[in-house]
Design an enzyme around this catalytic site. Structure first.
Site, PDB file in Angstrom:
ATOM      1  N   ASN A 211       0.861  -1.194   0.000  1.00 42.11           N
ATOM      2  CA  ASN A 211       0.000   0.000   0.000  1.00 42.11           C
ATOM      3  C   ASN A 211       0.893   1.238   0.000  1.00 42.11           C
ATOM      4  OD1 ASN A 211       0.536   0.824   2.844  1.00 42.11           O
ATOM      5  ND2 ASN A 211      -0.308  -1.207   3.220  1.00 42.11           N
ATOM      6  N   ASP A 280      -3.889  -6.584   5.004  1.00 34.71           N
ATOM      7  CA  ASP A 280      -4.922  -7.440   5.594  1.00 34.71           C
ATOM      8  C   ASP A 280      -4.960  -8.808   4.908  1.00 34.71           C
ATOM      9  OD1 ASP A 280      -5.964  -5.682   7.539  1.00 34.71           O
ATOM     10  OD2 ASP A 280      -6.948  -4.529   5.959  1.00 34.71           O
ATOM     11  N   LYS A 290       9.311 -16.849 -10.813  1.00 34.84           N
ATOM     12  CA  LYS A 290       8.473 -15.768 -11.346  1.00 34.84           C
ATOM     13  C   LYS A 290       7.299 -16.366 -12.133  1.00 34.84           C
ATOM     14  CE  LYS A 290       8.620 -11.784 -14.326  1.00 34.84           C
ATOM     15  NZ  LYS A 290       9.180 -11.355 -15.590  1.00 34.84           N
ATOM     16  N   PHE A 324      -4.294   2.620  14.931  1.00 37.41           N
ATOM     17  CA  PHE A 324      -4.674   3.649  13.954  1.00 37.41           C
ATOM     18  C   PHE A 324      -5.794   3.066  13.102  1.00 37.41           C
ATOM     19  CE2 PHE A 324      -1.566   7.208  13.813  1.00 37.41           C
ATOM     20  CZ  PHE A 324      -0.851   6.843  14.946  1.00 37.41           C
ATOM     21  N   LYS A 338     -13.029  -0.584  15.562  1.00 37.54           N
ATOM     22  CA  LYS A 338     -11.663  -1.110  15.720  1.00 37.54           C
ATOM     23  C   LYS A 338     -11.189  -0.958  17.166  1.00 37.54           C
ATOM     24  CE  LYS A 338     -10.530  -0.681  10.886  1.00 37.54           C
ATOM     25  NZ  LYS A 338     -10.009   0.066   9.760  1.00 37.54           N
ATOM     26  N   LYS A 342     -10.386  -4.614  18.635  1.00 35.87           N
ATOM     27  CA  LYS A 342      -8.960  -4.914  18.792  1.00 35.87           C
ATOM     28  C   LYS A 342      -8.479  -4.689  20.228  1.00 35.87           C
ATOM     29  CE  LYS A 342      -7.990  -3.887  13.930  1.00 35.87           C
ATOM     30  NZ  LYS A 342      -6.933  -4.466  13.080  1.00 35.87           N
TER      31      LYS A 342
HETATM   32  O1  PMT Z   1       2.895   6.064   6.585  1.00 41.60           O
HETATM   33  P1  PMT Z   1       2.274   7.390   6.173  1.00 41.60           P
HETATM   34  O2  PMT Z   1       2.402   7.627   4.697  1.00 41.60           O
HETATM   35  O3  PMT Z   1       2.785   8.521   6.995  1.00 41.60           O
HETATM   36  O4  PMT Z   1       0.691   7.296   6.452  1.00 41.60           O
HETATM   37  C1  PMT Z   1       0.220   7.171   7.761  1.00 41.60           C
HETATM   38  C2  PMT Z   1      -0.956   6.187   7.845  1.00 41.60           C
HETATM   39  C3  PMT Z   1      -2.144   6.740   7.072  1.00 41.60           C
HETATM   40  C4  PMT Z   1      -0.565   4.822   7.271  1.00 41.60           C
HETATM   41  C5  PMT Z   1      -1.301   6.032   9.386  1.00 41.60           C
HETATM   42  O5  PMT Z   1      -1.715   7.271   9.882  1.00 41.60           O
HETATM   43  C6  PMT Z   1      -2.374   4.987   9.595  1.00 41.60           C
HETATM   44  O6  PMT Z   1      -3.556   5.231   9.498  1.00 41.60           O
HETATM   45  N1  PMT Z   1      -1.952   3.726   9.906  1.00 41.60           N
HETATM   46  C7  PMT Z   1      -2.842   2.551  10.051  1.00 41.60           C
HETATM   47  C8  PMT Z   1      -3.134   1.982   8.683  1.00 41.60           C
HETATM   48  C9  PMT Z   1      -4.023   0.747   8.755  1.00 41.60           C
HETATM   49  O7  PMT Z   1      -3.571  -0.339   8.453  1.00 41.60           O
HETATM   50  O8  PMT Z   1      -5.222   0.949   9.231  1.00 41.60           O
HETATM   51  P2  PMT Z   1      -6.370  -0.188   9.377  1.00 41.60           P
HETATM   52  O9  PMT Z   1      -7.586   0.580   9.669  1.00 41.60           O
HETATM   53  O10 PMT Z   1      -6.364  -1.086   8.182  1.00 41.60           O
HETATM   54  O11 PMT Z   1      -5.910  -1.036  10.621  1.00 41.60           O
HETATM   55  C10 PMT Z   1      -6.313  -0.742  11.940  1.00 41.60           C
HETATM   56  C11 PMT Z   1      -5.202  -1.035  12.925  1.00 41.60           C
HETATM   57  O12 PMT Z   1      -4.916  -2.442  12.926  1.00 41.60           O
HETATM   58  C12 PMT Z   1      -3.895  -0.337  12.616  1.00 41.60           C
HETATM   59  O13 PMT Z   1      -3.319   0.102  13.827  1.00 41.60           O
HETATM   60  C13 PMT Z   1      -3.064  -1.435  11.977  1.00 41.60           C
HETATM   61  O14 PMT Z   1      -1.663  -1.238  12.229  1.00 41.60           O
HETATM   62  C14 PMT Z   1      -3.557  -2.674  12.697  1.00 41.60           C
HETATM   63  N2  PMT Z   1      -3.468  -3.908  11.897  1.00 41.60           N
HETATM   64  C15 PMT Z   1      -3.991  -3.972  10.645  1.00 41.60           C
HETATM   65  C16 PMT Z   1      -3.908  -5.155   9.927  1.00 41.60           C
HETATM   66  C17 PMT Z   1      -3.266  -6.263  10.527  1.00 41.60           C
HETATM   67  N3  PMT Z   1      -3.147  -7.387   9.868  1.00 41.60           N
HETATM   68  N4  PMT Z   1      -2.788  -6.181  11.769  1.00 41.60           N
HETATM   69  C18 PMT Z   1      -2.886  -5.022  12.474  1.00 41.60           C
HETATM   70  O15 PMT Z   1      -2.442  -4.965  13.620  1.00 41.60           O
END
Ligand code: PMT
Length: 404
Positions: A211, A280, A290, A324, A338, A342
């Site tokens: 991403n 995810d 490849k 986040f 979330k 979580k």
């Molecule tokens: O890196 P930058 O360009 O500065 O951008 C910052 C950002 C937009 C990436 C940052 O501010 C942000 O939002 N990060 C979280 C991105 C994300 O994966 O969000 P989510 O809503 O999909 O996930 C929710 C939370 O679960 C996040 O804390 C994520 O780290 C966590 N997660 C997600 C998937 C996974 N498999 N395991 C996790 O722990």
């Protein structure tokens, strides 16, 4: 732009070494960050760089002599000592380390060091054999135990022709150290674990799913936590950013790698800031070769990756966990979900479809929702400022947890 040194009085002491030229650059950086910089020079330092150079860069008269009539009349060494927010001696020769560690005060640089109550920093710079000499090392240790912050020299080619440890720390490192010295250490004693950047999920040796996360937000959080006194571990996905000074970095590639790193570090952490944009889904199978191009349409089977937050929060003890939420619609409702699913203490919800904010941008806006029902909207600001605001909120909420 954040200027942690705005209106701070920073004393910069120079002693006699070739690295004095780097102190000119440090003076320039300090001034650029809004500091009032007052330079003090030993007699030997003036052999390497002129007071006029330093005066031109800082806009202030340079103190070179305890008994200089005009400088003493205008500012005076005790007033300099009293008005300082921090005093950094760079470069610090073996001679000045010896003098400082034995409490001598025979020139303006050493006298002000004894007289000031501001945080003191010394950045040694000398030949590697001199630096490793047991007497120099003893003096360094003495200074540390007297409360000085010793900024170790870097390793590499030395001006004397030797190779080893002895180069003055780079101006950017010295700047970060000065910024930390004037910042309230409200995260001292904390172990902050930060994740940042994207992950890569490979389908074959050359292709992966990922991403747009740049890591900027997570790196800003790591730098801010260190500046505020924390020990910081930064688990970073593949990004092109330099490691913030003072921060320990672990590089990872996939969601699985990030999970392993977080699992290892989490038990020792007191705060987790899960800022990484973890994939995810990943390809259900990874090919060793490849994948050949075919004419027919092709669909890729995906499987979910481990949800790192959901996996670690059930083992939460002392940790304060911040997640986040990157959303493009229903920002608050999705973030609230979330927060609960979580097991988070705080969620930072950001709208990643907002122009000029979110992924890759230098700016961001966020809504902070916490498990106590709190709601804090933070308008568009630099990620450096947003990192500070998020940490302010974490500290405030942790106090509330401690009080309950
Ligand atoms: O890196 P930058 O360009 O500065 O951008 C910052 C950002 C937009 C990436 C940052 O501010 C942000 O939002 N990060 C979280 C991105 C994300 O994966 O969000 P989510 O809503 O999909 O996930 C929710 C939370 O679960 C996040 O804390 C994520 O780290 C966590 N997660 C997600 C998937 C996974 N498999 N395991 C996790 O722990």
């Amino acid at each position: 732009m954040s200027r942690f040194l705005q209106d701070k009085n920073i004393l910069l002491g120079l002693t006699g070494g070739i690295a004095c030229y780097k102190s000119a650059e440090l003076a320039r950086l300090l001034v650029r960050e809004g500091a009032e910089v007052f330079v003090l020079m030993s007699q030997a330092a003036q052999q390497f760089i002129t007071p006029l150079t330093m005066q031109s860069l800082t806009g202030h008269a340079v103190a070179t002599d305890l008994f200089a009539l005009s400088h003493e009349l205008q500012i005076g060494h005790i007033r300099l000592a009293d008005m300082a927010n921090a005093y950094v001696i760079a470069p610090a020769t073996a001679d000045v380390l010896a003098k400082l560690s034995s409490g001598q005060a025979d020139d303006v640089v050493t006298t002000v060091a004894l007289a000031t109550r501001a945080p003191l920093l010394v950045a040694p710079s000398m030949n590697v054999n001199m630096f490793e000499h047991p007497l120099v090392q003893r003096n360094v240790e003495r200074l540390r135990s007297a409360g000085y912050r010793v900024i170790p020299p870097g390793e590499g080619e030395l001006a004397c022709g030797w190779h080893g440890k002895g180069r003055l720390a780079e101006p950017a490192v010295l700047l970060a150290e000065v910024e930390r010295a004037v910042t309230p250490q409200d995260l001292a004693g904390e172990k902050v674990l930060v994740t940042a950047g994207p992950t890569r999920e490979f389908l074959d040796p050359v292709r992966f799913l990922t991403n747009r996360s740049s890591g900027k937000m997570g790196f800003a959080l790591a730098a801010a936590a260190w500046r505020r006194g924390a020990n910081v571990i930064l688990v970073a996905g593949p990004v092109t950013l330099a490691t913030p000074h003072g921060v320990e970095r672990r590089d990872v590639v996939s969601a699985e790698d990030m999970f392993e790193a977080v699992k290892q570090e989490f038990p020792r952490a007191t705060i987790l800031l899960m800022c990484a944009a973890v994939a995810d889904y990943r390809p259900a199978a990874r090919q060793n070769r490849k994948i050949k191009k075919q004419k027919a349409a092709w669909s890729l089977a995906l499987e979910p990756t481990v949800d790192i937050l959901a996996a670690v929060t059930p083992h939460k003890e002392q940790q304060f966990v911040v997640g986040f939420a990157a959303e493009t619609e229903q920002l608050e409702a999705s973030a609230q979900g979330k927060l609960q699913q979580k097991g988070l203490d705080l969620v930072v919800a950001n709208d990643v479809s907002q122009p000029g904010a979110g992924m890759e941008a230098d700016f961001n806006a966020a809504i902070l929702l916490d498990r106590f029902g709190g709601h804090l909207a933070l308008p568009l600001m630099s990620k450096i400022d947003l990192a500070e605001a998020i940490l302010d909120r974490v500290i405030e909420l942790r106090k509330r947890v401690a009080g309950t």
